[in-house]
Design a protein around this motif. Sequence first.
Motif, short mmCIF file in Angstrom:
data_model
loop_
_atom_site.label_atom_id
_atom_site.label_comp_id
_atom_site.label_asym_id
_atom_site.label_seq_id
_atom_site.Cartn_x
_atom_site.Cartn_y
_atom_site.Cartn_z
N GLY B 40 0.82 -1.22 0.00
CA GLY B 40 0.00 0.00 0.00
C GLY B 40 0.85 1.26 0.00
O GLY B 40 0.33 2.37 0.10
N ILE B 41 2.15 1.09 -0.11
CA ILE B 41 3.02 2.27 -0.13
C ILE B 41 3.22 2.70 -1.58
O ILE B 41 3.61 1.90 -2.43
N GLY B 42 2.94 3.95 -1.86
CA GLY B 42 3.08 4.47 -3.20
C GLY B 42 4.40 5.21 -3.37
O GLY B 42 5.08 5.52 -2.39
N GLY B 43 4.72 5.47 -4.61
CA GLY B 43 5.98 6.15 -4.92
C GLY B 43 6.03 7.56 -4.35
O GLY B 43 7.10 8.13 -4.19
N SER B 44 4.89 8.15 -4.04
CA SER B 44 4.88 9.52 -3.55
C SER B 44 4.80 9.59 -2.03
O SER B 44 4.81 10.67 -1.46
N MET B 45 4.69 8.44 -1.37
CA MET B 45 4.52 8.46 0.08
C MET B 45 5.81 8.88 0.76
O MET B 45 6.91 8.46 0.36
N THR B 46 5.68 9.65 1.81
CA THR B 46 6.88 10.10 2.51
C THR B 46 7.25 9.11 3.62
O THR B 46 6.44 8.31 4.06
N LEU B 47 8.48 9.26 4.06
CA LEU B 47 8.95 8.44 5.19
C LEU B 47 8.10 8.75 6.43
O LEU B 47 7.77 7.85 7.20
N ALA B 48 7.74 10.01 6.59
CA ALA B 48 6.91 10.40 7.75
C ALA B 48 5.61 9.62 7.74
O ALA B 48 5.16 9.09 8.76
N TRP B 49 4.99 9.56 6.58
CA TRP B 49 3.71 8.85 6.44
C TRP B 49 3.91 7.37 6.76
O TRP B 49 3.13 6.77 7.50
N LEU B 50 4.96 6.80 6.21
CA LEU B 50 5.22 5.37 6.43
C LEU B 50 5.43 5.07 7.91
O LEU B 50 4.85 4.13 8.46
N LEU B 51 6.27 5.88 8.56
CA LEU B 51 6.57 5.61 9.98
C LEU B 51 5.32 5.73 10.84
O LEU B 51 5.10 4.93 11.74
N ARG B 52 4.48 6.72 10.53
CA ARG B 52 3.28 6.92 11.34
C ARG B 52 2.20 5.89 11.00
O ARG B 52 1.68 5.20 11.86
N GLU B 53 1.88 5.83 9.73
CA GLU B 53 0.71 5.04 9.34
C GLU B 53 1.00 3.53 9.27
O GLU B 53 0.13 2.73 9.57
N LYS B 54 2.18 3.15 8.85
CA LYS B 54 2.47 1.73 8.69
C LYS B 54 3.10 1.11 9.93
O LYS B 54 2.90 -0.06 10.22
N LEU B 55 3.90 1.92 10.67
CA LEU B 55 4.56 1.37 11.85
C LEU B 55 3.98 1.91 13.15
O LEU B 55 4.40 1.51 14.23
N GLY B 56 3.02 2.85 13.04
CA GLY B 56 2.36 3.36 14.25
C GLY B 56 3.27 4.21 15.12
O GLY B 56 2.99 4.38 16.31
N VAL B 81 17.14 14.24 10.34
CA VAL B 81 16.58 14.52 9.01
C VAL B 81 15.08 14.78 9.15
O VAL B 81 14.45 14.38 10.13
N LEU B 82 14.52 15.43 8.14
CA LEU B 82 13.09 15.73 8.13
C LEU B 82 12.38 14.61 7.38
O LEU B 82 12.54 14.45 6.17
N SER B 83 11.58 13.83 8.09
CA SER B 83 10.99 12.64 7.46
C SER B 83 9.88 13.00 6.47
O SER B 83 9.46 12.16 5.68
N CYS B 84 9.42 14.26 6.48
CA CYS B 84 8.42 14.66 5.47
C CYS B 84 9.08 15.00 4.14
O CYS B 84 8.40 15.17 3.14
N MET B 85 10.41 15.13 4.16
CA MET B 85 11.13 15.50 2.94
C MET B 85 11.86 14.32 2.32
O MET B 85 12.65 14.48 1.41
N ILE B 86 11.61 13.14 2.86
CA ILE B 86 12.25 11.93 2.35
C ILE B 86 11.15 11.00 1.87
O ILE B 86 10.19 10.73 2.60
N LEU B 87 11.27 10.52 0.66
CA LEU B 87 10.27 9.57 0.17
C LEU B 87 10.52 8.21 0.82
O LEU B 87 11.66 7.86 1.11
N ALA B 88 9.44 7.47 0.98
CA ALA B 88 9.58 6.14 1.57
C ALA B 88 10.59 5.30 0.80
O ALA B 88 11.41 4.58 1.38
N VAL B 89 10.56 5.43 -0.53
CA VAL B 89 11.48 4.61 -1.34
C VAL B 89 12.94 4.99 -1.11
O VAL B 89 13.83 4.15 -1.25
N GLU B 90 13.18 6.22 -0.72
CA GLU B 90 14.56 6.66 -0.46
C GLU B 90 15.09 6.09 0.86
O GLU B 90 16.27 6.20 1.15
N ALA B 91 14.17 5.57 1.66
CA ALA B 91 14.57 5.06 2.98
C ALA B 91 15.25 3.71 2.87
O ALA B 91 15.86 3.24 3.83
#
Lengths: 805, 187
Positions: B40-56, B81-91
């Motif tokens: 459910g992770i898209g190419g535009s999702m940020t690391l911030a979104w992933l950490l919050r929504e996928k890992l709680g 680092v600012l997790s809103c400025m990093i894409l999930a894929v870059e992580a």
Amino acid sequence: MSKPFEPRVERAFIGKYRPKIDGKEKASGKAVYADDLSIASRIPGLLYAKVMRSPHAHARIKSLDIGEALAYPGVVDILRYCDEDVASLAPTNAGWTDGVDTVSYRKMMWGSFRDRRVLGDHACWVGDEVGVAIAAETELAAEEAMRLVKVEWEVLPFVLDPLEAMRPGAPLVHPEISKDNVFPADPFGGEEVFVDKGRVEDGFAEAEVTIEAKSVYHNATQSSLDNWCCVVDWKEDQVSVWSNSYAVDQTRMHVSQMLGLPLHRVRAVSPYVGGQFGRGDTGDQPFFLFTALLSRRTGRPVKFKHTRRESFHDSRQPAIYFAKAGATRDGRITAMHFRSIGNAGAYADHTMFALKYAPKEITEVALAHIPNVRFESKGVYTNKLPACMMRGVGNSQFNIIFGHVVDMLAEKLRLDPIDLCIRNFGHEWESLPDRSLEKVLAEGSDRIGWKEKRHAPGSGELHEMTRRRGVGFSCHPAWHAEWQETRRGKVQVAITLNPDLSVLLSAPSVETGNGSNTCNVLGCAEALGFLGISPSDIRWASTVDTNAGLKDCVQTDSAVSYLQSEVMAMAALELKAKLRDLAAVELAVPPGEVEIAAGIAFPAGSPERGLAVKEILLRGDLAPITVHMSRAPLATKTGVPFIANFAEVEVDESTGRVEILKLVVVNDCGTVMYASGAEAQQIGGQCIAVGETLSEEIIYDQATGVPLNFNWLDYRIPTMADMPEIEPVLLEVWKGGGEYGACGIGEGTLTCTPRAILNAIYNAIGTRIDEIPVTPEKVLRALAERGATAAATAAGGGPGAGVAP
Amino acid sequence: MSEARTASTAEGLSVADAGLDRAIRMRVNGSWHEFGPASGIGGSMTLAWLLREKLGLTGLKVSCDEGACGACTVLRDGKAVLSCMILAVEADGHEFPTIEGLPADDPVVEAFAEQCESGHGTALQCGYCTPGFVLTARAFLNENPSPSLAEIKEALSGNICRCGCYQAIAQAVLKAAAKIALRGRKA
């Protein structure tokens, strides 16, 4: 270096320097906010809502086509302005109350200005939430689908400037309310001339010296980091609303009244809230309602959250102030006349609170000894973002002209402005001089080094070739003494004592950060001092839930810091009486002869026969003892304490840059409830104040009405590197009614700052800048005018020749 | 709102929501996590979104979502680092300690929570920005264990605290430095 305040009465817990009770929870990232409790994994079936935002400053929707949007993958439902469930909702206002009381639709404070539709077709500013709301499986799907909604707009002419909006022929923003964009008289604000004491014309005739002044306050915005967020779950038996509203009882009333639901079928819950500062007024925001309707339609919980850009949703009420004041040569003010023109933006909300309601109170608490006073004001609709409550509402704006009058008049009278204030200002229940005002000014003057640093305007020495320093101050009456809180109605608390002497405290108040939760725990420990317990024995709940059955005490100006503690002091007496009854049986004496101290119950005069209260309770049925207490704030008029801020600035005459070297913030609190929290308010308030004075400003494209800087890169909030040294000074001079006799100080900490800085700038460079924010451009322009005036004077043109006043 | 998140084709169809074409792996607070094309992770999702929504991991906050406020700060390989400025894929392939990964007696967390002496107020009020400040301070103290006040102001000026606790935050960082030094000596 600052020194700790000295309490008037030494107490066990109240008034101490100590950590905030939620410090660890917040610093470790464990505190839960609305956006955190509503991540998808915590709410099964969650949908996301997005609302359409107007691209035009003023327009009406002619037609809509949602076909493509509805077909977009993930879209579940679309609510349109013309659908019966939303179109049938009554017109409303986003400020039903000023935050203190809970009010119904019928009793809303600004019922004369019901200018908002829930998801209407009439867009009144760029960003207005109108037309359609979409519910989808993901935020992104809702966002994408919104782009596919086809709208045919009727674009209407718009107006941004209040002076232009008042001219004949100007575009009308709400013709159903005003035919000239000027607000009509209303029951709360009154007529256009809303204060007319004595005979102002006679007062000016008597004056030997008069001055005229103008000051402009712009539209800063609250900028809470915790953007608006709500989740609504509409079930058969109950509609639940989780949000970061700071007034849950009012949220419940708002939803109940607008959607026609009985109160027991609406539940409002707020966890920790990441800053409030007045945003969204009292939260009677239409988005709660369209989110609720989407939940009813889909049968699923729906989340609506603003992005940061969308959270530029309202601003402080900007206004242009004019004043004239006259005095006798010995410094007795004979007349004051204040006039204001406020830019309400697209909706009225609390505009008249700022323009009329707040300044009116100042006439009785600060200008009571001025014989002739007139206030008049016009609120004007324009097509800018709506003006709203913001920390210091109305008072901050008024102080910018009030402190201006003081500084100008004193200069013309060749008096120290501190002396002018002491000679003239005070409340009507006390003769002059006002002791509180005297003390805050003396203390502030001492800490900034007033006597050594104040010089004739622009005459200080040069620093580093191009910089000049100056000092200034401004003062103001506080406005959250207990008698000013009576409109809240009853303040409610419940104290439950467990048999092991631990305590469950229910003192509902949404924790927005201002520290009243710590005050409540300290107040509870203080009140239960006879049990020998400490704050760590008390459990305070961070989540406020209307289903608990107690009205929350709404955070305004940190007044909650003492309001609930006053009620706890009474609840403790009742609890003590219950414990006496229990102890009487064990001690075999009448209840009236039982004394309790330090957790021991004993027959009066015979402490050696004492029994631990805990032991008595553990011998019993182990049922917790609960005391509910409601008490209306005391109405006894005790006057108010004063506030003063002093500033030292350095102005670089070559670049126009203003650097604040130091701020001194002085608050007479009556009683300091929690010293570290109060100082945090004094220091913290300066972030907003310094931002509003030097860097924060919403900028519009004049040709289109489009706001250009709805982001924190271009709307510049001060960071740590921008802030000066701040010295907080807490005093206990005045005293109100009740056990503590305290006064809220949170809002007032920033009220005097802009004017203090402006007066310091004048003292530094000898020319006035009366419009904030003070940008380098404005400073350079003022310096150029000073230069031109000086040249004209030198050439024989006389001072001010050719320069409009 | 980042451009990437809302990028659309001329037809108005989203290209942003496209799923991952391969798995990404990252280590968060010591545990490895893998997200595949079906996550459910898209190419535009940020690391911030992933950490919050996928890992709680909701200690980090998404406030500005465009790198202006610092509320979403996490550590990446030891740097803030600012997790809103990093894409999930870059992580992919990196290690990310978040606020939840700090030990219960972390000296910076303690210093922020305890700050209260006269003259400075508390180091937090509403607390929304606090985890971001704590992690920024944590990374900074790793680089500069005994900073001056001026260096602290410079280092932490990328974070916004609207409650305005800056003066006390600076004091808390000084105290955290002292705590770290003391514990280091003990060890």
